[in-house]
Design an enzyme around this catalytic site. Structure first.
Site, PDB file in Angstrom:
ATOM      1  N   TYR A 197      40.169  36.691  51.621  1.00 24.38           N
ATOM      2  CA  TYR A 197      41.379  37.500  51.415  1.00 24.38           C
ATOM      3  C   TYR A 197      42.296  37.482  52.634  1.00 24.38           C
ATOM      4  O   TYR A 197      43.098  38.406  52.799  1.00 24.38           O
ATOM      5  CB  TYR A 197      40.986  38.926  51.064  1.00 24.38           C
ATOM      6  CG  TYR A 197      40.722  39.149  49.580  1.00 24.38           C
ATOM      7  CD1 TYR A 197      41.744  39.015  48.628  1.00 24.38           C
ATOM      8  CD2 TYR A 197      39.460  39.516  49.115  1.00 24.38           C
ATOM      9  CE1 TYR A 197      41.514  39.228  47.276  1.00 24.38           C
ATOM     10  CE2 TYR A 197      39.227  39.727  47.756  1.00 24.38           C
ATOM     11  CZ  TYR A 197      40.269  39.584  46.845  1.00 24.38           C
ATOM     12  OH  TYR A 197      40.046  39.797  45.494  1.00 24.38           O
ATOM     13  N   ASN A 221      39.581  46.958  40.454  1.00 28.75           N
ATOM     14  CA  ASN A 221      40.295  46.494  39.255  1.00 28.75           C
ATOM     15  C   ASN A 221      39.538  45.372  38.540  1.00 28.75           C
ATOM     16  O   ASN A 221      40.126  44.538  37.870  1.00 28.75           O
ATOM     17  CB  ASN A 221      41.736  46.104  39.612  1.00 28.75           C
ATOM     18  CG  ASN A 221      41.804  45.035  40.680  1.00 28.75           C
ATOM     19  OD1 ASN A 221      40.776  44.533  41.129  1.00 28.75           O
ATOM     20  ND2 ASN A 221      42.995  44.670  41.084  1.00 28.75           N
TER      21      ASN A 221
HETATM   22  P1  CMP Z   1      43.358  41.079  43.788  1.00 28.31           P
HETATM   23  O1  CMP Z   1      44.118  40.513  42.655  1.00 28.31           O
HETATM   24  O2  CMP Z   1      41.965  40.614  43.984  1.00 28.31           O
HETATM   25  O3  CMP Z   1      44.190  40.803  45.143  1.00 28.31           O
HETATM   26  C1  CMP Z   1      44.105  41.634  46.273  1.00 28.31           C
HETATM   27  C2  CMP Z   1      43.291  42.865  46.021  1.00 28.31           C
HETATM   28  O4  CMP Z   1      43.496  43.927  46.948  1.00 28.31           O
HETATM   29  C3  CMP Z   1      43.709  43.472  44.697  1.00 28.31           C
HETATM   30  O5  CMP Z   1      43.305  42.659  43.622  1.00 28.31           O
HETATM   31  C4  CMP Z   1      43.035  44.842  44.787  1.00 28.31           C
HETATM   32  O6  CMP Z   1      41.645  44.796  44.486  1.00 28.31           O
HETATM   33  C5  CMP Z   1      43.160  45.156  46.279  1.00 28.31           C
HETATM   34  N1  CMP Z   1      44.180  46.167  46.577  1.00 28.31           N
HETATM   35  C6  CMP Z   1      43.909  47.398  47.032  1.00 28.31           C
HETATM   36  N2  CMP Z   1      45.032  48.092  47.230  1.00 28.31           N
HETATM   37  C7  CMP Z   1      46.059  47.282  46.904  1.00 28.31           C
HETATM   38  C8  CMP Z   1      47.471  47.449  46.893  1.00 28.31           C
HETATM   39  N3  CMP Z   1      48.060  48.575  47.271  1.00 28.31           N
HETATM   40  N4  CMP Z   1      48.221  46.403  46.485  1.00 28.31           N
HETATM   41  C9  CMP Z   1      47.635  45.236  46.105  1.00 28.31           C
HETATM   42  N5  CMP Z   1      46.278  45.032  46.095  1.00 28.31           N
HETATM   43  C10 CMP Z   1      45.501  46.059  46.486  1.00 28.31           C
END
Ligand code: CMP
Length: 137
Positions: free
Chosen positions: A50, A113
């Site tokens: 990430y 999510n």
């Molecule tokens: P993902 O699509 O895996 O990409 C980044 C991840 O960061 C996102 O899903 C969420 O699980 C996590 N996340 C937590 N807070 C935020 C936020 N405010 N905006 C975007 N992603 C977030």
């Protein structure tokens, strides 16, 4: 265009016993599954995966969450599957995700999510290679 993409069932999805339901949904939508791995990321691996989000306020918490339990990593192939998978997964925030999407149905918060779908606006190839270095894209 025939292409590949990557789906991750996150630790919350595994804990909620959603592996079967999510894979069944993927198959029903016509994606071909090329490979599946069940693994647990170390904190360092989660940070590396990430790293595009490094510096954001949710980065540490996200990496801890992603290393908190096993995940399922799925390599998919299909016509325009990168965009189609993003549509099926839905918006990051489950409360804002469209009806019928995986996150709307199963997600519990913006962090927890349930799934991650590689983003064509970032780097799908890098994400696939992270988990499937042996794959020729
Ligand atoms: P993902 O699509 O895996 O990409 C980044 C991840 O960061 C996102 O899903 C969420 O699980 C996590 N996340 C937590 N807070 C935020 C936020 N405010 N905006 C975007 N992603 C977030």
């Amino acid at each position: 265009m025939l292409e590949k993409t990557l789906l991750i069932i996150k630790p919350d999805g595994v804990k909620k016993k959603l592996i079967g339901k999510i894979i069944s949904r993927i198959e029903k939508e016509g994606f071909n599954i090329l490979n599946i791995k069940f693994l647990k990321l170390s904190i360092e691996e989660a940070k590396e995966f990430y790293k595009i989000h490094e510096g954001k306020d949710f980065y540490s918490s996200l990496c801890e969450f992603m290393a908190s339990g096993p995940i399922v990593v799925i390599l998919l192939e299909g016509e325009n599957c990168q965009r189609r998978l993003r549509e099926l997964v839905g918006a990051t925030d489950p409360t804002k995700a469209a009806k019928g999407t995986i996150r709307k149905e199963f997600g519990s918060s913006i962090q927890e999510n349930v799934v991650h779908a590689a983003n064509p606006e970032e780097n799908v190839e890098r994400e696939i290679k992270f988990f499937f270095p042996e794959i020729v894209i």
